[in-house]
Motif scaffolding. Structure first.
Motif, PDB file in Angstrom:
ATOM      1  N   ALA A  84      -6.473  12.397  25.979  1.00 14.10           N
ATOM      2  CA  ALA A  84      -7.789  11.734  26.550  1.00 14.10           C
ATOM      3  C   ALA A  84      -7.458  11.021  28.058  1.00 14.10           C
ATOM      4  CB  ALA A  84      -8.347  10.758  25.546  1.00 14.10           C
ATOM      5  N   MET A  85      -8.086  11.402  28.809  1.00 15.85           N
ATOM      6  CA  MET A  85      -7.765  11.077  30.380  1.00 15.85           C
ATOM      7  C   MET A  85      -8.332   9.886  30.776  1.00 15.85           C
ATOM      8  SD  MET A  85      -5.361  13.331  31.284  1.00 15.85           S
ATOM      9  CE  MET A  85      -5.236  13.341  33.012  1.00 15.85           C
ATOM     10  N   ASN A  86      -9.619   9.360  30.062  1.00 16.29           N
ATOM     11  CA  ASN A  86     -10.011   8.146  30.229  1.00 16.29           C
ATOM     12  C   ASN A  86     -10.758   7.621  29.023  1.00 16.29           C
ATOM     13  OD1 ASN A  86     -12.470   9.530  29.949  1.00 16.29           O
ATOM     14  ND2 ASN A  86     -12.860   9.440  32.257  1.00 16.29           N
ATOM     15  N   PRO A  87     -11.354   6.094  29.105  1.00 13.07           N
ATOM     16  CA  PRO A  87     -12.048   5.894  27.694  1.00 13.07           C
ATOM     17  C   PRO A  87     -13.148   6.537  27.241  1.00 13.07           C
ATOM     18  CG  PRO A  87     -11.360   4.150  29.369  1.00 13.07           C
ATOM     19  CD  PRO A  87     -10.982   5.308  29.977  1.00 13.07           C
ATOM     20  N   ALA A  88     -14.003   6.987  28.103  1.00 10.82           N
ATOM     21  CA  ALA A  88     -15.136   7.937  27.830  1.00 10.82           C
ATOM     22  C   ALA A  88     -14.736   9.221  26.906  1.00 10.82           C
ATOM     23  CB  ALA A  88     -15.873   8.327  28.982  1.00 10.82           C
ATOM     24  N   ILE A 141      -3.063  11.153  22.686  1.00 10.24           N
ATOM     25  CA  ILE A 141      -2.191  10.821  23.994  1.00 10.24           C
ATOM     26  C   ILE A 141      -3.396  10.369  24.951  1.00 10.24           C
ATOM     27  CG2 ILE A 141      -0.895  11.429  25.945  1.00 10.24           C
ATOM     28  CD1 ILE A 141       0.382  13.675  24.269  1.00 10.24           C
ATOM     29  N   VAL A 142      -3.202   8.889  25.377  1.00  5.06           N
ATOM     30  CA  VAL A 142      -4.230   8.611  26.248  1.00  5.06           C
ATOM     31  C   VAL A 142      -3.457   8.120  27.725  1.00  5.06           C
ATOM     32  CG1 VAL A 142      -5.499   7.472  24.520  1.00  5.06           C
ATOM     33  CG2 VAL A 142      -3.985   6.081  25.415  1.00  5.06           C
ATOM     34  N   ASN A 143      -4.367   8.570  28.710  1.00  4.82           N
ATOM     35  CA  ASN A 143      -3.759   8.006  30.152  1.00  4.82           C
ATOM     36  C   ASN A 143      -4.193   6.651  30.218  1.00  4.82           C
ATOM     37  OD1 ASN A 143      -3.471   7.720  32.787  1.00  4.82           O
ATOM     38  ND2 ASN A 143      -5.193   9.019  33.566  1.00  4.82           N
ATOM     39  N   GLU A 144      -3.256   5.656  30.020  1.00  7.87           N
ATOM     40  CA  GLU A 144      -3.234   4.169  29.910  1.00  7.87           C
ATOM     41  C   GLU A 144      -3.611   3.707  31.069  1.00  7.87           C
ATOM     42  OE1 GLU A 144       0.406   2.265  29.337  1.00  7.87           O
ATOM     43  OE2 GLU A 144      -0.516   0.470  28.351  1.00  7.87           O
ATOM     44  N   SER A 145      -3.475   4.498  32.276  1.00  5.11           N
ATOM     45  CA  SER A 145      -3.855   3.895  33.616  1.00  5.11           C
ATOM     46  C   SER A 145      -5.395   3.832  34.051  1.00  5.11           C
ATOM     47  CB  SER A 145      -3.434   4.811  34.668  1.00  5.11           C
ATOM     48  OG  SER A 145      -2.108   5.352  34.734  1.00  5.11           O
ATOM     49  N   GLU A 146      -6.095   4.705  33.131  1.00  7.33           N
ATOM     50  CA  GLU A 146      -7.493   4.568  33.166  1.00  7.33           C
ATOM     51  C   GLU A 146      -8.301   3.706  32.250  1.00  7.33           C
ATOM     52  OE1 GLU A 146      -8.841   6.141  35.896  1.00  7.33           O
ATOM     53  OE2 GLU A 146      -6.833   6.994  36.361  1.00  7.33           O
ATOM     54  N   PHE A 147      -7.475   2.953  31.293  1.00  8.68           N
ATOM     55  CA  PHE A 147      -8.131   2.121  30.395  1.00  8.68           C
ATOM     56  C   PHE A 147      -8.304   0.915  30.922  1.00  8.68           C
ATOM     57  CE2 PHE A 147      -8.528   4.378  26.293  1.00  8.68           C
ATOM     58  CZ  PHE A 147      -8.566   5.842  26.705  1.00  8.68           C
ATOM     59  N   VAL A 192       0.294   6.466  27.731  1.00  8.65           N
ATOM     60  CA  VAL A 192       1.080   6.845  28.913  1.00  8.65           C
ATOM     61  C   VAL A 192       0.277   6.752  30.006  1.00  8.65           C
ATOM     62  CG1 VAL A 192       2.281   8.790  29.563  1.00  8.65           C
ATOM     63  CG2 VAL A 192       1.964   8.776  27.472  1.00  8.65           C
ATOM     64  N   PRO A 193       1.014   6.054  30.896  1.00 13.29           N
ATOM     65  CA  PRO A 193       0.158   5.871  32.175  1.00 13.29           C
ATOM     66  C   PRO A 193       0.289   6.909  33.220  1.00 13.29           C
ATOM     67  CG  PRO A 193       2.361   4.748  32.337  1.00 13.29           C
ATOM     68  CD  PRO A 193       2.202   5.356  31.048  1.00 13.29           C
ATOM     69  N   ILE A 194      -0.613   7.944  32.668  1.00 10.51           N
ATOM     70  CA  ILE A 194      -0.522   9.226  33.594  1.00 10.51           C
ATOM     71  C   ILE A 194      -0.840   9.245  34.857  1.00 10.51           C
ATOM     72  CG2 ILE A 194      -1.616  11.529  33.560  1.00 10.51           C
ATOM     73  CD1 ILE A 194      -1.420  11.494  30.352  1.00 10.51           C
ATOM     74  N   THR A 195      -1.946   8.607  35.374  1.00  7.96           N
ATOM     75  CA  THR A 195      -2.212   8.578  36.933  1.00  7.96           C
ATOM     76  C   THR A 195      -1.197   7.799  37.345  1.00  7.96           C
ATOM     77  OG1 THR A 195      -4.607   8.144  36.001  1.00  7.96           O
ATOM     78  CG2 THR A 195      -3.889   7.476  38.387  1.00  7.96           C
ATOM     79  N   ARG A 196      -0.582   6.785  36.839  1.00  6.38           N
ATOM     80  CA  ARG A 196       0.585   6.214  37.810  1.00  6.38           C
ATOM     81  C   ARG A 196       1.602   6.734  38.071  1.00  6.38           C
ATOM     82  NH1 ARG A 196       4.494   2.499  36.186  1.00  6.38           N
ATOM     83  NH2 ARG A 196       3.579   2.114  34.394  1.00  6.38           N
ATOM     84  N   MET A 197       2.057   7.506  36.955  1.00  9.95           N
ATOM     85  CA  MET A 197       3.274   8.352  36.875  1.00  9.95           C
ATOM     86  C   MET A 197       3.100   9.453  38.029  1.00  9.95           C
ATOM     87  SD  MET A 197       5.310   7.206  34.139  1.00  9.95           S
ATOM     88  CE  MET A 197       5.814   7.643  32.798  1.00  9.95           C
ATOM     89  N   THR A 198       1.747   9.938  38.146  1.00 13.25           N
ATOM     90  CA  THR A 198       1.736  11.182  39.004  1.00 13.25           C
ATOM     91  C   THR A 198       1.771  10.623  40.255  1.00 13.25           C
ATOM     92  OG1 THR A 198       0.122  11.977  37.441  1.00 13.25           O
ATOM     93  CG2 THR A 198      -0.051  12.870  39.566  1.00 13.25           C
ATOM     94  N   GLU A 199       1.281   9.487  40.510  1.00  8.72           N
ATOM     95  CA  GLU A 199       1.172   8.709  41.989  1.00  8.72           C
ATOM     96  C   GLU A 199       2.615   8.534  42.402  1.00  8.72           C
ATOM     97  OE1 GLU A 199      -3.170   6.414  41.557  1.00  8.72           O
ATOM     98  OE2 GLU A 199      -1.292   5.429  41.341  1.00  8.72           O
TER      99      GLU A 199
END
Lengths: 337, 651
Positions: B88-92, B108-114, B145-152
Motif C-alpha cells: 500500500a503506497m499511501n493511506p487511501a 507493506i506500507v509506504n510509511e513516508s506517505e502516512f 517502510v519509508p519507501i518515498t524517503r528511501m527512494t529520495e
C-alpha cells in the motif's frame, strides 16, 4: 489479361443496370443519372473497378441503376462505408451518392470526417431541400419558415450551406452544379479527375414535394441572372447579357453593372485555390446574389487511403515484413524445459 | 548482538496486490512482477483494477489503482480470492484494500506517505493512523517502510528532479517484494533499459530505476524487519516457449494470425473506448504484418468502415465495448442483411449506459444475440481466458469468412486486462483459412450461355459468394433492403422475406455442425452441473475442483460458443439433477438455457464490477447441492464475500 488485349469501349448505355428505375417521373435524379453514365463512358471507367455507395433517401437508390458494383447502405453512413472500401482497395473508383437529409442531417458527422481525411471518393450531394422518401418533411437545407407536414407553421430551423460546410471541413475539391444543366457533366468529370475527396452539391428538383426549389437556377428567364459560373483566373461575370459582375468592396462582395466606369478588371477574379474566397462565395445566396456554380475550391493534398497504405510499407521498411512466428515471439518470451 | 535469522518458507501459491495512487505506477510494478514470475516458471493469473479517471484526486480512495497477481507452483485459473501480501503506497490504498488481505497476511506500507494530510484525504479520523492500530497490527503483519524517503535518498546525488525521483518509488516497492518472494530481478532490469533507455531515449531514468529497484531488494535482504521470505516453486507447466499475454494482446495476435491464414489484409476500424482501446493500440503498432487501422470518428463509422472493407474483399474487424455495441447495432444488421463477413469484438464492461468503464461485467450477452431490429441472427463467441482470446479470434475469422455472416466476440474487461502465460504455437502447424472468391467472368459472354452472376446463390453452408469490387464481370448491387434469394435484387414479396429470414437463421444454426462439442470437467453425470460462459471460466473451474475434492458430485461445463450453442449441450444438461449458472449479470445465459432446454437452471449473479471469487461459487455450489437453494437466483449481497438470498421479484 495480356497487354495487347483490346479493351472494350463502354458506351453510356452499357452502364445502365437491368433494374427498373423507381424515381417519380420528372425527378431531377434522372438527369443526374444520365450525366453520370456519360461521364463514366467518357472517363473510360470499368464496371468492375467502379463502385457506387449510397445511404438512404431517394437519391440513395442511385447505385441500383448503374451496372457497376454498388452498395445501398444505411442512413447517413455512406461516407464511413466508402472509407472502408477505399482503405481496403485504394485502386477502386468510388462514387458516393447522398442527399441533404442523408448527408447533412443524420450523416453530417461522417461527411465532415470523410472530407477532412481527404479520402479519394467523389461525394455527390443531391440537394432538393426536402425529405422526399418520407413524403415531404423539411430538411437541413430547407429555408427558414418552410411549411411542410412536419412544420405546418413554418420551419424554425436555420438551414446549413453544404458548400460552406465542405470548405470548413477541409475538403480539397468543392463544387456546385444543377441537375438539368449540361455543365454538370463537366463538373463530375473534374471531380473524378481530382485526387482526393471531391464534394459536389447538385441542385436537384423534387417535382413532387418541393417543385421549383431552384427555379432561379433552372428557369430560362432567370438562371443567367441568378447564377454565377466560376472559372479559375477569370473575372466573375454573370447575367443574360453578361453585363454584371462581382466586385469586392473591403471584405464584402457586391453586385455591380459593367460599363459606366466599371470594367472587368475591377471585378473579383476567381482563384480556385483561395479558401477564404471559396467560403465567401459559399455565402452568396439568392436573391441578394447570383449563386455561384462550378468549382469553388480545389487544392492538392495527401490522400487518406494512400497514407494508410504507406504506413504499412513504412513499418515493413523499418522492421521487415515479419513472419507469424516472429509475431508470436515478439514479446518477452521464456522457455519451460 | 545476533542477526535476525531469516527464514524461507515454501508455499504453493501466493497472491500479491500492489495498490497506490493511479499515478504511482502500480500497473507497471504489477506487470513486472508478473513477468518475473512467469520467467521464473510459475503459473500466473492477474487482475488489474484501476479507476476510470486517469488521475483521480491524489491520495483519495477513488483514485486508488491496484494490480493483483496470483502465482503458483501448480495450475491456477484465477488471480486469487484473498491477498497474501499487500503493498500500500499511501493511506487511501491501505484503506481500500486491507479488507481483502487474509488474516496473518503481509502488508507493506509506504510509511513516508502516512502523514496527516494523506490520512485525512483517505478519510481517516483526525489523529488516527491505521498502521498503529493494535487491532490491525494484531491481525496482519504490517511492515512500515519509508519507501518515498528511501527512494529520495538513493537518488539524492543524481541531480534528478524531485518529480522524476518520486516516480521511481514503485521500483523500490517492487524490489522489496522481489526479495520477499525470491523473484529474479533480471527481467525487470531488462525492461527498464528497453523501455526508458532505448524506446524513450532516457538512459538516466533507466539507470535510476534500476538503482532504486536494487535498493529495495537489498533493503529486504539486510533490514532486520523481514523475518520471513517466501518461495513459490516452479509450476509443472508443459514444456515450450511462452510469453505472458493479456486478453487484448491475445486478441490482436489472433486477428493478425487469422488475416495471414486467410491471406488477407487485416482492416481494424475502431473508436477509442475503455477497455477495448488496447486492441487498437496493439494493432497500430504492428502494421508490418499487413494491418491497416482506422481510428474512426465514432462507433458507427468504425463498424461501417469495417463493412466497407469487407465489401471490398478484406478481413474486416471492429472493436468496442458495450455502449459502442449499441451504436453499431444498425450497421451490424446491415452486415447480417448483406451477408458480409466481419468480426465485432465487444470487450464488455459494467452497464447500462456509460456504467463502469474499467470494471468487468457479462451483461451484453442478450444484446449481442438480439440487440438489432428484425430477426437478425449472427454468431456469438466468448473467450474464457486471456490466452483463449487468441484462439477465439482465429475461430471467429474462420466462421465469418466461411459463413458470410458477422461474428460477435464477447470478451470482457477482466480477461482483456488480465494476463496469463501463453504457450507460443508453431505457426506452421496452424490450418489455413479457406476463402473462396468467385472467378472473374468475361462480360462478352453475357447472354451467350454464360449464366447471370447470382450474388445470393449459396454453397453447402448457405454462404453466398464473396464477389468484391475489382472482380471482372461480377458487378452487382447489395444493400439493406430485403434481397431476393439468388439474384440479390430488392424484393418485398411475402414468400421471399419468409424464405430469406429462414435462410439467415438456418445459416447460423448450421454452424453448430462445425463447432466442437462442449466438454465436461469432472464426471459426465452427477448431482450438479455448473455451467458458465466467457471470462468466469477460471473461478468456476477452480471452485468445481475444490468441491470435487470434498467429494461432491459436481461437474462444470463452459460455453465458448453462445450462438449457436454446441449440439451436445442439451444431453449434458439432462445428465445432472441440478444446473447452476454463475454469471456476472442478472441471469442472461440462464434465460437462454431455460428457453432452449426447458431446464430449471438456477443463477448465481454478481454485478459488482469485479470477477467472481472462487469462494463465492463454492458456497453457491454447496447451497444448491445440499438442497438449500432459496430462490430462482442468488444475487451476491453488497456485503463483501457473502452470499445471501435475494427477495423474490421475478416478474
Amino acid at each position: 489479361m495480356s497487354p495487347d488485349t483490346e479493351l472494350p469501349i463502354l458506351k453510356p448505355t452499357d452502364f445502365a443496370s437491368d433494374q427498373d428505375i423507381r424515381w417519380c417521373p420528372g425527378c431531377g435524379d434522372y438527369a443526374i443519372l444520365n450525366q453520370m453514365k456519360k461521364v463514366c463512358a467518357k472517363l473510360g471507367a470499368t464496371k468492375e473497378n467502379t463502385v457506387f455507395v449510397s445511404g438512404i433517401g431517394c437519391s440513395s437508390r442511385f447505385p441500383y441503376y448503374m451496372d457497376t458494383y454498388g452498395f445501398h447502405t444505411i442512413h447517413g453512413r455512406a461516407p464511413a462505408i466508402a472509407t472502408g472500401v477505399k482503405v481496403a482497395n485504394p485502386d477502386l473508383d468510388v462514387w458516393l451518392v447522398t442527399g441533404d437529409g442523408d448527408g447533412l442531417s443524420i450523416g453530417g458527422n461522417h461527411l465532415i470526417h470523410a472530407l477532412r481525411r481527404n479520402i479519394n471518393v467523389k461525394l455527390l450531394l443531391f440537394n432538393n431541400r426536402i425529405y422526399g422518401l418520407t413524403k415531404g418533411q423539411y430538411s437541413p437545407t430547407s429555408e427558414e419558415g418552410k411549411k411542410t407536414k412536419s412544420s405546418p407553421l413554418g420551419s424554425v430551423d436555420m438551414p446549413i450551406s453544404p458548400i460552406s460546410m465542405a470548405v470548413a471541413a477541409e475538403a480539397s475539391f468543392v463544387a456546385r452544379a444543377v441537375d438539368v444543366d449540361k455543365r454538370l457533366g463537366d463538373i463530375l468529370t473534374e471531380a473524378a479527375k481530382h485526387q482526393g475527396s471531391a464534394f459536389v452539391e447538385i441542385y436537384q428538383d423534387c417535382n413532387v414535394f418541393n417543385h421549383f426549389a431552384f427555379k432561379h437556377a433552372t428557369a430560362k428567364d432567370m438562371k443567367d441572372d441568378c447564377t454565377l459560373w466560376l472559372e479559375h483566373g477569370k473575372p466573375m461575370i454573370f447575367g443574360k447579357d453578361r453585363d454584371k459582375g462581382i466586385r469586392l468592396t473591403g471584405n464584402k462582395p457586391e453586385v455591380v453593372e459593367l460599363g459606366s466606369g466599371i470594367s472587368e478588371d475591377d471585378l473579383l477574379f476567381h482563384d480556385v485555390h483561395d479558401e477564404a474566397q471559396a467560403f465567401m462565395l459559399s455565402r452568396m445566396k439568392h436573391p441578394r446574389f447570383p449563386e455561384p456554380m462550378g468549382v469553388f475550391y480545389q487544392i492538392e493534398d495527401d490522400v487518406y487511403e494512400n497514407l494508410v497504405a504507406a504506413q504499412v510499407q513504412q513499418a515493413r521498411d523499418q522492421r521487415g515484413e515479419g513472419t507469424l512466428q516472429q509475431l508470436f515471439e515478439s514479446g518477452d518470451t521464456y522457455t519451460v524445459e | 548482538m545476533t542477526a535476525v535469522q531469516k527464514q524461507t518458507q515454501r508455499v504453493n501459491a501466493a497472491t500479491v496486490r500492489f495498490a497506490g495512487d493511479s499515478g504511482d505506477g502500480m500497473q507497471i510494478a504489477g506487470m513486472q512482477f508478473t513477468d518475473a514470475s512467469a520467467v521464473f516458471g510459475n503459473d500466473i493469473a492477474t487482475l488489474p483494477d484501476y479507476p476510470a479517471e486517469i488521475r483521480a484526486p491524489a491520495g483519495t480512495v477513488a483514485g486508488v489503482s491496484g494490480f493483483q497477481i496470483n502465482f503458483a507452483s501448480s495450475d491456477i485459473h484465477t488471480p486469487g480470492d484473498t491477498v497474501d501480501a499487500l503493498i500500500a503506497m499511501n493511506p487511501a490504498a491501505f484503506k481500500a484494500n486491507i479488507g481483502d488481505v487474509r488474516s496473518g497476511g503481509t502488508v507493506i506500507v509506504n510509511e513516508s506517505e502516512f502523514n496527516k494530510v494523506n490520512l485525512r484525504k483517505a478519510g481517516y479520523d483526525e489523529g488516527y493512523n491505521p498502521i498503529n492500530d493494535e487491532v490491525l497490527t494484531g491481525q496482519y503483519n504490517i511492515f512500515a517502510v519509508p519507501i518515498t524517503r528511501m527512494t529520495e535518498e538513493t537518488l539524492a546525488d543524481t541531480g534528478m528532479s524531485a518529480k522524476d525521483i518520486g516516480r521511481c518509488k514503485n521500483m523500490y516497492a517492487l524490489g522489496l517484494v522481489y526479495w520477499v518472494f525470491d523473484r529474479p530481478l533480471e527481467p525487470t532490469v531488462r525492461f527498464l533499459h528497453n523501455f526508458f533507455g532505448e524506446k524513450k531515449n532516457l538512459p538516466q531514468i533507466a539507470e535510476a530505476n534500476e538503482t532504486v529497484l536494487k535498493a529495495g531488494y537489498h533493503f529486504g535482504e539486510t533490514a532486520e524487519i523481514f523475518v520471513h521470505r517466501y518461495q513459490v516453486a516452479k509450476a509443472d507447466i508443459a514444456p515450450g516457449k511462452y510469453r505472458r499475454v493479456t486478453g487484448n494482446e491475445a486478441t490482436a495476435l489472433g486477428l493478425i494470425t487469422a488475416s495471414k491464414l486467410a491471406s488477407k489484409d487485416l482492416i481494424y476500424c475502431s473508436y477509442p473506448i475503455t477497455p477495448a482501446s488496447d486492441i487498437l493500440h496493439n494493432l497500430a503498432a504492428m502494421k508490418q504484418y499487413g494491418v491497416k487501422t482506422v481510428q474512426a470518428e465514432d462507433e458507427i463509422a468504425a463498424v461501417c468502415a469495417a463493412i466497407g472493407a469487407s465489401f471490398a474483399g478484406q478481413f474486416a474487424v471492429t472493436g468496442t465495448s458495450g455502449p459502442g455495441l449499441c451504436l453499431k447495432s444498425e450497421a451490424i444488421g446491415l452486415a447480417v442483411m448483406t451477408e458480409l463477413p466481419m468480426v465485432i469484438i465487444n470487450v464488455q464492461r459494467g452497464g447500462p449506459s456509460t456504467g463502469l468503464p474499467t470494471k468487468v461485467e457479462q451483461s451484453d450477452l442478450l444484446q449481442a444475440l438480439f440487440g438489432r431490429n428484425g430477426d437478425s441472427p449472427l454468431i456469438v463467441l466468448a473467450p474464457q481466458s486471456p490466452a483463449d482470446c487468441f484462439d477465439i479470434a482465429i475461430e471467429a475469422a474462420r466462421l465469418t469468412l466461411g459463413a458470410m455472416t458477422p461474428v460477435i466476440i464477447l470478451s470482457d474487461g477482466y480477461i482483456a486486462n488480465g494476463a496469463e502465460p501463453w504457450r507460443i504455437p508453431d505457426a506452421a502447424a496452424l490450418d489455413a483459412i479457406d476463402v473462396n472468391h468467385p472467378a472473374p467472368r468475361d462480360p462478352a459472354d453475357d447472354g451467350d450461355g454464360n449464366p447471370t452472376f447470382l450474388p445470393y446463390d449459396r454453397d453447402e453452408n448457405l454462404a453466398r459468394p464473396w464477389a468484391h469490387p475489382g472482380i471482372k464481370g461480377l458487378q452487382h448491387r447489395i444493400g439493406g433492403l430485403e434481397k431476393a434469394n439468388l439474384t440479390g435484387n430488392v424484393c418485398y414479396t411475402p414468400e421471399n422475406h419468409q424464405a430469406m429470414t429462414d435462410l439467415r437463421h438456418d445459416k447460423v444454426a448450421r454452424i453448430a455442425d462445425r463447432i466442437p462439442p462442449i466438454e465436461v470437467q469432472g464426471d459426465a453425470s452427477g448431482d450438479v452441473l455448473v455451467l458458465g460462459w466467457g471470462g468466469t471460466f477460471g473461478a468456476i473451474t477452480t471452485a468445481v475442483e475444490q468441491v470435487r475434492d470434498k467429494g461432491l458430485r459436481v461437474s462444470a461445463a463452459h460455453l465458448r460458443h453462445l450462438n449457436p450453442m454446441p449440439k451436445n449441450l442439451g444431453d449434458i444438461l439432462a445428465n445432472f439433477n441440478k444446473i447452476l449458472i454463475p454469471e456476472l449479470n442478472t441471469g442472461q445465459l440462464r434465460m437462454l438455457v431455460r428457453d432452449k432446454f426447458l431446464v430449471d437452471a438456477k443463477g448465481l449473479n454478481k454485478v459488482q464490477g469485479q470477477p467472481f471469487l472462487v469462494n463465492e461459487i463454492v458456497q453457491a455450489i454447496e447451497l444448491i447441492e445440499s438442497g438449500n437453494w432459496p430462490d430462482d437466483r442468488l444475487s451476491l449481497s453488497p456485503i463483501h464475500h457473502e452470499v445471501s438470498a435475494e427477495p423474490q421479484r421475478q416478474t
